[in-house]
Enzyme design. Structure first.
Site, mmCIF file in Angstrom:
data_model
loop_
_atom_site.group_PDB
_atom_site.id
_atom_site.type_symbol
_atom_site.label_atom_id
_atom_site.label_comp_id
_atom_site.label_asym_id
_atom_site.label_seq_id
_atom_site.Cartn_x
_atom_site.Cartn_y
_atom_site.Cartn_z
ATOM 1 N N ASP A 98 24.226 -34.955 17.201
ATOM 2 C CA ASP A 98 24.027 -35.992 16.200
ATOM 3 C C ASP A 98 25.333 -36.770 16.050
ATOM 4 O OD1 ASP A 98 22.183 -37.075 14.163
ATOM 5 O OD2 ASP A 98 21.422 -35.022 14.129
ATOM 6 N N ASP A 200 22.653 -41.574 14.122
ATOM 7 C CA ASP A 200 22.116 -41.557 12.769
ATOM 8 C C ASP A 200 22.339 -42.875 12.035
ATOM 9 O OD1 ASP A 200 21.192 -39.818 10.377
ATOM 10 O OD2 ASP A 200 23.068 -40.652 9.644
ATOM 11 N N GLU A 257 18.417 -43.860 15.566
ATOM 12 C CA GLU A 257 17.594 -43.809 14.354
ATOM 13 C C GLU A 257 17.676 -45.203 13.751
ATOM 14 O OE1 GLU A 257 17.081 -41.251 10.231
ATOM 15 O OE2 GLU A 257 19.053 -41.990 10.793
ATOM 16 N N HIS A 332 13.824 -33.317 11.023
ATOM 17 C CA HIS A 332 14.437 -32.656 9.872
ATOM 18 C C HIS A 332 14.314 -33.456 8.583
ATOM 19 C CE1 HIS A 332 17.269 -35.553 11.405
ATOM 20 N NE2 HIS A 332 17.908 -35.503 10.255
ATOM 21 N N ASP A 333 13.855 -34.702 8.672
ATOM 22 C CA ASP A 333 13.726 -35.570 7.499
ATOM 23 C C ASP A 333 12.282 -35.753 7.055
ATOM 24 O OD1 ASP A 333 16.411 -36.105 7.066
ATOM 25 O OD2 ASP A 333 16.440 -37.879 8.345
#
Length: 561
Positions: A98, A200, A257, A332-333
């Site tokens: 990430d 991210d 993202e 994960h979100d």
């Protein structure tokens, strides 16, 4: 179009904190990741995305980074991570990390220096403003709720900016010196051997420099920061430079993202010369909520037709710019897809989990599997807000109470949508702590897990887990690999409203996918679809007439070569 090296990957996302604890502290670690590499390989996975394991105070579970070039001790050490890279490579599995460069933690040394000395170079690494009247500079609302401005202690009328939590100060990308520090850090990881990054919150790097207030869009008198700090004019300068200074030099894979990218800009992001190798297809990820900023406000009344249109439109737009999408059901979100896209709890079965897997696995692009998705994990039900860890969930709960919602209705919304649903420990067996740990985990276990664990499913040839293995085998089958990787995408029209159907077509090969996302029987005609390659549920095909039971799916192949 030439095929890129990463177009035939299957990616598995590990959320390390919840994957496997080996040192008995209730927190997953790097050794736990190493211990399950064979398991991941057997899914057909060729790449692992590791969610943040950098040094962090964990206010936002690692997305608040205190040191970009060190591993947080609760996960292990940099040497252990190097072993993980090496062991993954032995299994022909690449690793991406990430990359969080919109903001740091307020415990990062840069920010500490910025606070300690307003005249230091680090003050300009972040965004500080001083006002004449002591009021915050504008009425922008952070993504986690409340003002984007936090007062600086011992400096009257001075504030720093944060798009997310107050403990996550935004970096000032307008500063060339800051950007160079970021590039050096990225290249350091690429030299170490990571294959690339999931990037991210990347569309937030550029802010409108007028810092002007806008009319409020909520009862708090604030306006969403997205309207002034996402996909703003001028972001292309940052993203082009980022690519040239880092990713291009190493032929790295990058997965953006990139929420909210306008269709007209998609070519810049994922075209042949785009900023990123691919971006996530979020077209349907929040189909279940009315408001993505304030998701406590309730669920939307979406239909399968809405889902189908969202899926197909994003794929067709990406195809027009010759771009690649990263296809996801979970991350994960997000809450668990079985709970999100199958409204009736009685229908949230292994068969439905397999149907959802079939739906997305053969779309153009790269399939991503989030840990636990491959065994059909479901949402939890928590009885009190104290059982939650996720900062976004807690903030949404507090906003709901301020808006007049009852504790019961606020908690129901949080249970449905909380990011903690995806962050509960991985279910390896049916023991008390599911084989994740031998001690109390950092986050409470899921409470709907009967028969949903790796050990149980390995022994059942009809399990969700074994079906994911079959999908991986088909994806890598040399007879079908090319059409899956590069075949044209053709939606199938004139199907019942509950059926999602599409074809992949290349050089005389046709791969056809039908998925019935309802509990009702669906019937329709289908011609020249070939032989059944994989099937889920009760399906009959007789003289080109198809009957599909509820939550069934089929993959068929026709080969005229």
């Amino acid at each position: 179009m030439s095929t890129k090296w990463w177009q035939n990957e299957i990616v598995y996302q590990i959320y390390p904190r919840s994957f496997q604890d080996t040192n008995h502290d209730g927190i997953g670690d790097i050794q736990g990741m190493i211990d399950h590499l064979d398991y991941i390989q057997e899914l057909g996975v060729t790449m692992i995305w590791v969610s943040p394991i950098y040094k962090s105070p964990m206010v936002d579970m690692g997305y608040d980074i205190a040191d970009y070039q060190d591993i947080d001790p609760q996960f292990g050490s940099l040497d252990e991570f190097k072993v993980f890279l090496s062991e993954a490579k032995k299994r022909h599995i690449k690793v991406i990390m990430d990359l969080v460069v919109n903001h740091t933690s307020d415990q990062h040394e840069w920010f500490k220096q910025a606070l300690a000395d307003p005249k230091s170079k680090y003050r300009d690494y972040f965004i500080f403003k001083t006002t004449d009247d002591g009021d915050v500079p504008n009425n922008w609302r952070s993504i986690f709720g409340g003002s984007t401005w936090e007062p600086v202690a011992d400096e009257p009328n001075t504030f720093y900016f944060h798009t997310f939590a107050p403990q996550q100060p935004d970096l000032n990308w307008e500063n060339p010196a800051l950007r160079q520090e970021i590039y050096q850090m990225i290249n350091w990881w690429l030299e170490l051997g990571v294959a690339g990054f999931r990037v991210d919150a990347i569309t937030h790097l550029k802010k409108d420099l007028d810092w002007a207030s806008l009319p409020a869009d909520g009862s708090d008198g604030l306006v969403s920061v997205i309207k002034k700090g996402q996909n703003r004019s001028g972001i292309d300068v940052f993203l082009n430079e980022l690519k040239q200074e880092t990713f291009d030099k190493y032929d790295a894979i990058t997965v953006g993202e990139a929420y909210g990218v306008p269709e007209k800009d998609l070519k810049k992001y994922i075209g042949p010369n785009g900023y990123f190798s691919m971006i996530f297809d979020f077209s349907y990820m929040n189909i279940d909520v009315l408001n993505t900023d304030e998701w406590y406000r309730g669920r939307s009344q979406w239909t399968v037709k809405d889902l189908r249109e969202a899926l197909f439109e994003s794929q067709q737009v990406a195809g027009q710019v010759h771009g690649t999408l990263a296809n996801v059901l979970e991350n994960h979100d997000q809450p668990r897809v079985l709970s999100k896209l199958v409204p009736d709890k009685h229908d949230q079965t292994p068969t439905a989990a397999k149907a959802l897997a079939t739906m997305y696995y053969f779309l153009p692009g790269v399939p991503f599997i989030y840990q636990g998705q491959e065994i059909g994990m479901k949402n939890f039900v928590r009885k009190d807000i104290s059982e939650f860890n996720d900062v976004s969930s807690i903030n949404n709960y507090q906003m709901a109470l301020k808006d007049g919602y009852s504790k019961e209705s606020a908690l129901a919304s949080i249970n449905d949508k909380s990011r903690d649903n995806a962050r509960v420990p991985m279910q390896w067996n049916n023991s008390n702590f599911a084989g994740f740990s031998d001690t109390e985990p950092w986050l409470g276990m899921g409470n709907d897990r009967e028969g949903i664990d790796v050990q149980t499913e390995l022994a059942d040839e009809n399990s969700v887990l074994n079906y994911y293995k079959k999908l991986g085998q088909l994806h890598h089958d040399l007879a079908w690999q090319s059409v899956i990787t590069t075949g044209d995408f053709q939606p199938i029209d004139s199907l019942p409203e509950t059926v999602i159907g599409y074809q992949r077509i290349l050089d005389g090969q046709v791969l056809t996918v039908f998925v019935n996302l309802s509990h009702e029987l669906a019937e329709f005609d289908a011609h020249n679809v070939g032989d059944v390659l994989e099937k889920v549920g009760d399906i009959t095909i007789d003289n080109d007439h198809v009957k599909m039971a509820g939550y069934s799916a089929v993959v068929m192949g026709l080969n005229d070569n």
